[in-house]
Design an enzyme around this catalytic site. Sequence first.
Site, PDB file in Angstrom:
ATOM      1  N   ASP A  12      -5.490  25.192   8.648  1.00 54.80           N
ATOM      2  CA  ASP A  12      -6.682  25.312   7.642  1.00 54.80           C
ATOM      3  C   ASP A  12      -7.920  25.881   8.594  1.00 54.80           C
ATOM      4  OD1 ASP A  12      -7.934  25.368   5.269  1.00 54.80           O
ATOM      5  OD2 ASP A  12      -8.146  23.255   5.331  1.00 54.80           O
ATOM      6  N   GLY A  72     -13.061  17.154   1.524  1.00 54.11           N
ATOM      7  CA  GLY A  72     -12.060  17.499   0.632  1.00 54.11           C
ATOM      8  C   GLY A  72     -11.407  16.190  -0.167  1.00 54.11           C
ATOM      9  N   PHE A  73     -11.407  15.102   0.629  1.00 53.59           N
ATOM     10  CA  PHE A  73     -10.963  14.005   0.100  1.00 53.59           C
ATOM     11  C   PHE A  73     -11.848  12.900  -0.167  1.00 53.59           C
ATOM     12  CE2 PHE A  73      -7.143  15.871   2.233  1.00 53.59           C
ATOM     13  CZ  PHE A  73      -6.534  16.175   1.004  1.00 53.59           C
ATOM     14  N   VAL A  76     -18.792  11.922   3.450  1.00 52.66           N
ATOM     15  CA  VAL A  76     -18.717  11.710   4.703  1.00 52.66           C
ATOM     16  C   VAL A  76     -20.183  11.031   5.024  1.00 52.66           C
ATOM     17  CG1 VAL A  76     -18.706  12.704   6.823  1.00 52.66           C
ATOM     18  CG2 VAL A  76     -17.470  13.645   5.213  1.00 52.66           C
ATOM     19  N   LYS A 109     -15.568   9.405   7.610  1.00 59.04           N
ATOM     20  CA  LYS A 109     -14.968  10.056   6.719  1.00 59.04           C
ATOM     21  C   LYS A 109     -14.369   9.107   5.788  1.00 59.04           C
ATOM     22  CE  LYS A 109     -11.339  13.671   5.609  1.00 59.04           C
ATOM     23  NZ  LYS A 109     -10.578  14.715   6.412  1.00 59.04           N
TER      24      LYS A 109
END
Length: 542
Positions: free
Chosen positions: A427, A312-313, A316, A330
Amino acid sequence: MVSRMTLFLCMLVMLLTISQSYAQTSFLRNFCMNDKGNYTANSTYHNNLNTLLSNLSSNTDIDYGFYNFSYGQDSNTVNAIGLCRGDVKPDACRRCLNDSKVLLTQLCPNQKEAIGWYDQCMLRYSNRSLFNTMETSPNFYLWNPGNATDIDQFNQVLRNLLDSLIGQATLGNSQRKFAAAHVSGSVFQTIYGLVQCTPDLSEQDCSACLTGAISEIPQCCDGKKGGRILRPSCNFRYEVYSFYDPTNVKIPPASAPKVSVLPPLSTDTLSTEVEAEKDEEIRSSETLQLDFSTIMTATNNFSDANRLGQGGFGPVYKGKLSNGQDVAVKRLSKNSLQGDIEFKNEVMLVAKLQHRNLVKLIGFCLERTERLLVYEFVPNKSLDFFIFDEVRRVQLDWEKRHKIIGGIARGLLYLHQDSRLTIIHRDLKASNILLDAEMCSKISDFGMARLFEVDQTQDNTSRVVGTYGYMAPEYVFRGQFSVKSDVYSFGVLVLEIVTGQKNSWACREENEGDLLTYVSNNYCFNDLFSLSLERLDSISLL
């Protein structure tokens, strides 16, 4: 006969008087706290207040615009705090505070406690201690009457900007906790933002004050091009135009950057950590910090061959440390304002949690613009990689699915009940469940997680984060979350594991809809057994 020069001088004096009067009555807002007690003219308290305010300018830190001072004894002690906006230069700061002390005592002539805000400064005084204490009231809102275009995108970019600024401001020291920046986009105008706390606050209190203020945006200025919320201990503002002086936005470095990057959970947590040094559940986050060069070597300079996927950010990567341990790295994007708060949150929480059904944090790196999280390598990717693929999901027989569900349940129970810390994940979904070589499930991605206080059962937020379809209704519509919110997400996840279908899609007799509604309708018609047979038969489990 009055000469022209005399007439001119009289008019000039009148204009100056009017101008001074106008300047002194232009508070954005002020409050006189009648319920906090009054003083009488020429009393000891009154004299102490005058003495304290008369020394305001000389005691104000010229470089950083912060003033905190006490004068008097016992019940006649007066405490004051003056704070100038972080970009305001020393001379302008001094003038603003001097105007404040004149006007505030005029508007609140006998109140022991009062507070007033100009655009460039705030002044407050009281007979009680004000220092090192976060206070959220009295407060007020101001907003730009213009409406933003593409509100959803505007709000998302705004929130990312403000989150990033909170992360910067909280790392300030006892002289300044302030940050300002702007962000541009192709669809919307440039957004300028500013956040500030009184420097006497701890990192935790500063973050809590600003986060709480920002959560009130929907009540203040939702969908507007600009807005601000001002509290005694903190304030923020955003606009689509530059409203601060970028040439004077300078923040002194934090005194201990490696430690301050991880804000404390709470005072109770810190004291408990000292008592729990031998507790296997707790590890010091400082010992997890890795050098950037170490991670570069482990991932072969972040080569494409080592890339596992896109999170998401950021991407990886697979890596191998010098001791031979395989890891997943990450790497948060350098070109995005996203992730500062989530990064700290994940390090702070995961470093303190150890359970076989939670992904293990090996280390982290925060060096210049690089933000990296290093986890244990989990070879079988995530649960969604299997259950939503028609070919791979046949590998998950009933025994394996039961094992996966049980592992998720045990990890969730640990977070909610068995750990010393109570964590709400917020989440929980198939892509955040990793599978190791034995298909043991591990909960991952704690960037959105929240820590609950002792005996706390519920919290509210205006920033609803997570994935639609997995979020409980009370969370989506009212911002309420608790352990029940995670249990709801777990229930949705179990249905996906059993049926092999995403919660956002289900098909029966060529009708499409969401999985929860479909299951609920079949439950009402006592048709769940046939649903199970047909669905499981379609994925070759029976």
